[in-house]
Write a protein that holds these residues in place. Structure first.
Motif: not given
Ligand SMILES: [Zn+2]
Length: 378
Positions: A1-4, A31-32, A40-42, A46-47
């Motif tokens: 899972m990726t959160f921007t 990416r952290f 699920k890995p998360a 962040l720019a």
């Protein structure tokens, strides 16, 4: 899972001086890893804005609120990994989180460094010092234990005087008022304590004195064995090798241990003398007061000296030389015994295949060992 996620422009500050008078100079997309959601890995993406500071001139990435500099995981991920580490091995935590073993080790190491990198010594009153062999190749660590709290306060590489040099320096700086030190009878410790802690009482503990005597007893049995011509007698003597070292109450009647020992002692007078003197030696620690113990010790020495048995003669000399530290038991009934427990914990820990090629990490783990519960296996 990726959160921007985004860093609001107006919150950007210079990481060097804190000024908000900054100009945008691009960004680095990073990416952290963060705490998993369910199984699920998360990740957070962040720019990270780069800014030029108009106050101090620095051009850098802004500081991130949720992660330490230079790492690619969030603080909450780090806390989660540390929490798991209290109950699982590094290997288990790494597997569970699907991350490399090295990352988990580094997280642990950093945490240990923060908490145990500088152990306070000022409160020390009674300590025990002993060496622990950490590998078959005779590598040693010298460990100092605070006998009041049970915490390890120093881990030195090697054994003897050198392993403790920086401990003594730190101890002196801390102005601790150490009253008593429990050690074995080795000269290196005696010298060090006399030099660095001239006011402290040295206590030679029972465990080490008896162990040394047991070594002598084995040596005597070996000598007698080689002198014997009679094969029957030789056989009897050979069979009691371990029985001689046991306390009489621990002899196992179902294996005829008391009888076998009695037979060997009957055949061999010097061995019998030495064996009974071991029981007498133990009595030195069982007296009501120091005076009685001293009388006991002097009797022991006098008796050993007239037996005409070389090892007893030598041992009497050793006792005479160390009498003060042996009798000090009645002023400070301390010993290196509690270090045995620590020693066992270290062995268990090492069996769990931690990354102990990193000596610094091993030392930190030992400094933290009193807070670990090593019931874990495998
Ligand atoms: Zn600045």
């Amino acid at each position: 899972m990726t959160f921007t996620v985004e860093q609001p422009r107006e919150s950007c500050r210079c990481p060097a001086c804190g000024s908000d008078d900054v100009l945008r100079r691009g960004e680095n997309v990073r990416r952290f890893r963060t705490v998993p959601i369910g199984r699920k890995p998360a990740y957070l993406i962040l720019a990270v804005p780069r800014v030029e500071c108009r106050s101090c001139g620095a051009v850098r990435q802004v500081r991130i609120g949720f992660a330490d500099p230079r790492v690619s995981y969030t603080r909450s991920f780090k806390r989660y990994a540390l929490e798991l580490s209290r109950h699982m091995t590094i290997q288990d935590v790494a597997m569970h989180l699907g991350i490399s073993w090295d990352v988990i080790k580094e997280i642990q190491k950093e945490d240990l460094q923060r908490r145990f990198g500088k152990v306070k010594l000022k409160h020390l009153r009674q300590i025990a010092i002993d060496e622990i062999s950490t590998a078959k190749g005779h590598r040693y660590l010298t460990v100092v234990l605070d006998l009041e709290s049970g915490a390890v306060v120093h881990v030195g590489e090697g054994k003897g005087g050198d392993a403790l040099k920086d401990f003594w320096i730190r101890l002196r700086r801390s102005r601790a008022k150490v009253e008593a030190v429990a050690t074995d009878m080795s000269l290196a410790y005696i010298d060090a304590v006399l030099t660095y802690l001239p006011g402290a009482t040295l206590v030679f503990d029972r465990f080490h004195v008896i162990k040394l005597y047991n070594d002598k007893l084995s040596e005597l049995r070996r000598d007698l064995y080689h002198e014997l011509k009679d094969t029957m007698q030789k056989k009897v003597l050979k069979g009691v090798r371990w029985l001689l070292l046991k306390r009489p109450e621990n002899l196992d009647p179902s294996h005829k241990e008391p009888q076998r020992l009695r037979e060997a002692l009957r055949l061999n007078e010097p061995l019998a003398t030495a064996y009974y003197l071991k029981e007498e030696l133990n009595e030195i620690w069982e007296q009501d007061d120091q005076e009685a113990a001293e009388a006991m010790l002097l009797d022991w020495i006098a008796y050993a000296e007239v037996t005409g048995i070389r090892i007893l003669h030598d041992f009497a000399k050793t006792l005479r030389f160390h009498a003060c530290g042996i009798l000090a038991h009645y002023d400070y009934p301390i010993s290196t015994g509690p270090l045995e427990g620590t020693n066992n914990k270290i062995k268990t820990m090492k069996r769990q295949a931690y990354g102990f090629r990193d000596q610094e990490f091993l030392k930190l783990k030992i400094l933290a060992i009193h807070e670990t519960k090593y019931a874990l296996v495998g």
